[in-house]
Design a protein around this motif. Structure first.
Motif, PDB file in Angstrom:
ATOM      1  N   HIS A   1       0.831  -1.204   0.000  1.00  0.00           N
ATOM      2  CA  HIS A   1       0.000   0.000   0.000  1.00  0.00           C
ATOM      3  C   HIS A   1       0.866   1.253   0.000  1.00  0.00           C
ATOM      4  O   HIS A   1       1.801   1.338   0.780  1.00  0.00           O
ATOM      5  CB  HIS A   1      -0.919   0.004   1.231  1.00  0.00           C
TER       6      HIS A   1
ATOM      7  N   LEU B   1       0.263  -0.589   6.312  1.00  0.00           N
ATOM      8  CA  LEU B   1      -1.181  -0.394   6.422  1.00  0.00           C
ATOM      9  C   LEU B   1      -1.838  -1.563   7.150  1.00  0.00           C
ATOM     10  O   LEU B   1      -2.930  -1.437   7.690  1.00  0.00           O
ATOM     11  CB  LEU B   1      -1.816  -0.239   5.034  1.00  0.00           C
ATOM     12  N   LEU B   2      -1.140  -2.693   7.181  1.00  0.00           N
ATOM     13  CA  LEU B   2      -1.767  -3.905   7.714  1.00  0.00           C
ATOM     14  C   LEU B   2      -1.208  -4.287   9.082  1.00  0.00           C
ATOM     15  O   LEU B   2      -0.007  -4.128   9.319  1.00  0.00           O
ATOM     16  CB  LEU B   2      -1.527  -5.083   6.754  1.00  0.00           C
ATOM     17  N   THR B   3      -2.077  -4.822   9.938  1.00  0.00           N
ATOM     18  CA  THR B   3      -1.565  -5.351  11.217  1.00  0.00           C
ATOM     19  C   THR B   3      -0.682  -6.566  10.946  1.00  0.00           C
ATOM     20  O   THR B   3       0.205  -6.886  11.724  1.00  0.00           O
ATOM     21  CB  THR B   3      -2.724  -5.755  12.152  1.00  0.00           C
ATOM     22  N   THR B   4      -0.922  -7.217   9.811  1.00  0.00           N
ATOM     23  CA  THR B   4      -0.110  -8.388   9.438  1.00  0.00           C
ATOM     24  C   THR B   4       1.336  -7.992   9.151  1.00  0.00           C
ATOM     25  O   THR B   4       2.259  -8.762   9.409  1.00  0.00           O
ATOM     26  CB  THR B   4      -0.665  -9.019   8.127  1.00  0.00           C
ATOM     27  N   THR B   5       1.531  -6.813   8.571  1.00  0.00           N
ATOM     28  CA  THR B   5       2.879  -6.437   8.129  1.00  0.00           C
ATOM     29  C   THR B   5       3.595  -5.487   9.094  1.00  0.00           C
ATOM     30  O   THR B   5       4.802  -5.340   9.012  1.00  0.00           O
ATOM     31  CB  THR B   5       2.830  -5.765   6.743  1.00  0.00           C
ATOM     32  N   MET B   6       2.840  -4.858   9.999  1.00  0.00           N
ATOM     33  CA  MET B   6       3.491  -3.865  10.855  1.00  0.00           C
ATOM     34  C   MET B   6       4.572  -4.486  11.752  1.00  0.00           C
ATOM     35  O   MET B   6       5.506  -3.807  12.153  1.00  0.00           O
ATOM     36  CB  MET B   6       2.477  -3.064  11.687  1.00  0.00           C
TER      37      MET B   6
ATOM     38  N   PRO C   1      -2.509   1.291  11.244  1.00  0.00           N
ATOM     39  CA  PRO C   1      -2.601   0.561  12.512  1.00  0.00           C
ATOM     40  C   PRO C   1      -1.507   0.934  13.520  1.00  0.00           C
ATOM     41  O   PRO C   1      -1.513   0.450  14.654  1.00  0.00           O
ATOM     42  CB  PRO C   1      -2.424  -0.905  12.083  1.00  0.00           C
TER      43      PRO C   1
END
Lengths: 254, 210
Positions: B101, B148-153, B179
């Motif tokens: 993103h 942008l993602l909690t998966t990637t933070m 996030p």
């Protein structure tokens, strides 16, 4: 046991199926899909719904009162952080978002996230309830923008809006275990072809949805947030934890 | 309303041609290019960034405002270069591994460049070692990570740890994205958190100065 379920419309087919089969008495409240895009609004909407369920609880006979509130949400861009109930335990799946719920576990999502880098996920719920990239949906956007902006601006907006599709590699369709829809699968296949993505199909499972409605809620997969505790981030694979809130009467400060 | 306020307002409405014309007019009236940039264009873009963060406006409005900003900067650039705009620091910017993103990241880039920072934009899905390599090669002051993602933070934690291990003690790490919070920045040992594009640029400038 009596359950108040509050969830995102994206999972309405799966949850309604489980509700129809459950020994528990489950009442469902649905929120529109897409609130994760605005986590602040998701949080306020969800908290408002919980407050309303708690108010409603006061009007119920004892045998009809809810034992638990179950949330059909993952972290969802952290939109569930800070949420709490004053009087009813809240059950929350430990996962990032509904992709884990549809796949059956957070581990399965993590594994497929690595297997398919740059994946856009499709399934019946998203196709029916959300914006999903496709020829048809972008045509609708273009038409909408034309009501507002000049042709040059619309062309620019469409180019910018679709730019991301070139960076993705996979279109992954999750097959629902409760609703088989060839039309939606074709939709995902055609979109993947349009954007030059490799099409993949994965099987969803009922596991998360079944357990959410029926229990037991094992610590590894679900948070049981006691009354008077709020949902807080854990920043590990556990994702969330319950934290006791002091001065409960100061509702506006939560 | 001053012409600078007008520029800001037209930029927020995404009126690229009006912004262009007013920037031209402001220069002809003898206003300093730096003031036109900071008090007109950047002021408007800062408001757009905050409204986007607060869900008051959405992607199309941001995109057309960004286009208007670019049109204004195009006119200002030759004058800014001629005035010898000093470089105030170097930032290596990118969305972390797994995250594709870039709307927020691009806004940050725009605001940082507007503040006179040199931005090395690595793009999206950037591995930790790419951040570190770019920081070394460009003698960067800051590595700025977006997610942008909690998966990637979670990848941001890896960038903080690996940057320290790589011996880049002088390189500050700043993080941001929907996030991400100050609490998370503190937890992983990041030096700063940018809650929106304008704040990220202000903080980066402060860190480069300090």
């Amino acid at each position: 046991m009596n359950i108040a379920f509050i969830g995102c419309m994206v999972m309405n087919r799966e949850i309604n199926y489980e509700v129809s089969q459950s020994k528990n008495r489950v009442r469902t409240w649905w929120l529109r899909q897409g609130l994760h895009d605005t986590p602040g609004i998701l949080k306020n909407t969800l908290q408002d719904m919980i407050d309303r369920v708690e108010d409603y609880q006061q009007t119920l006979d004892e045998d009809k009162q809810f034992d638990y509130i179950c949330l059909g949400y993952g972290l969802c861009s952290n939109g569930i952080l800070g949420i709490m109930s004053r009087t009813i335990p809240v059950i929350v799946p430990r996962c990032d978002d509904c992709i884990s719920l549809f796949l059956g576990s957070a581990d399965q999502y993590r594994s497929l996230f690595r297997k398919y880098p740059g994946a856009y996920w499709y399934n019946t719920g998203w196709i029916e309830q959300a914006f999903t990239p496709s020829k048809q949906s972008y045509e609708r956007h273009r038409h909408k923008y034309l009501q507002q902006y000049d042709e040059e601006t619309v062309t620019y907006l469409m180019e910018k809006e679709m730019e991301w599709t070139a960076k993705y590699n996979y279109g992954v369709y999750i097959q629902s275990p409760v609703y088989d829809c060839a039309e939606n699968e074709s939709y995902a296949q055609e979109a993947s072809q349009l954007f030059g993505w490799k099409y993949q199909k994965e099987s969803g499972t009922r596991l998360f949805f079944y357990t959410l409605v029926n229990g037991p809620w094992k610590e590894a997969d679900f948070l049981v947030c006691p009354p008077g505790h709020k949902i807080c981030p854990d920043y590990s694979t556990a994702k969330i934890k319950a934290v006791y809130v002091q001065n409960l009467h100061k509702k506006q400060n939560l | 309303m001053s012409i600078l306020d007008n520029i800001s307002e037209m930029l927020q409405k995404g009126k690229a041609k009006d912004v262009q014309a007013m920037v031209q007019q402001a220069m002809e009236e003898g206003l300093a290019p730096k003031d036109i940039l900071e008090k007109g264009l950047l002021a408007g873009m800062g408001i757009i960034g905050r409204k986007f963060k607060n869900n008051e406006i959405f992607v199309p409005e941001v995109l057309i405002a960004a286009r208007a900003m670019n049109k204004g900067v195009e006119i200002l650039k030759p004058r800014l270069m001629a005035d010898g705009m000093e470089e105030r620091g170097t930032v290596v910017l990118g969305a972390v591994k797994g995250d594709l993103h870039d709307i927020g990241k691009n806004l940050v880039k725009m605001m940082m460049e507007g503040k006179g920072l040199k931005v090395i934009d690595l793009g999206v899905d950037i591995k930790c070692e790419e951040f570190i390599r770019a920081a070394k090669e460009n003698h960067a002051n800051i590595i700025a990570c977006a997610a942008l993602l909690t998966t990637t933070m979670e990848e941001m934690k890896v960038v903080v740890e690996e940057t320290k291990k790589a011996g880049l003690q002088d390189v500050k790490i700043m993080i941001g994205g929907a996030p991400v919070t100050q609490e998370y920045a503190d937890l992983i040992g990041a030096d700063a958190y940018g809650k929106d594009a304008a704040s990220a640029a202000d903080i980066a400038l402060e860190m480069c100065a300090g």
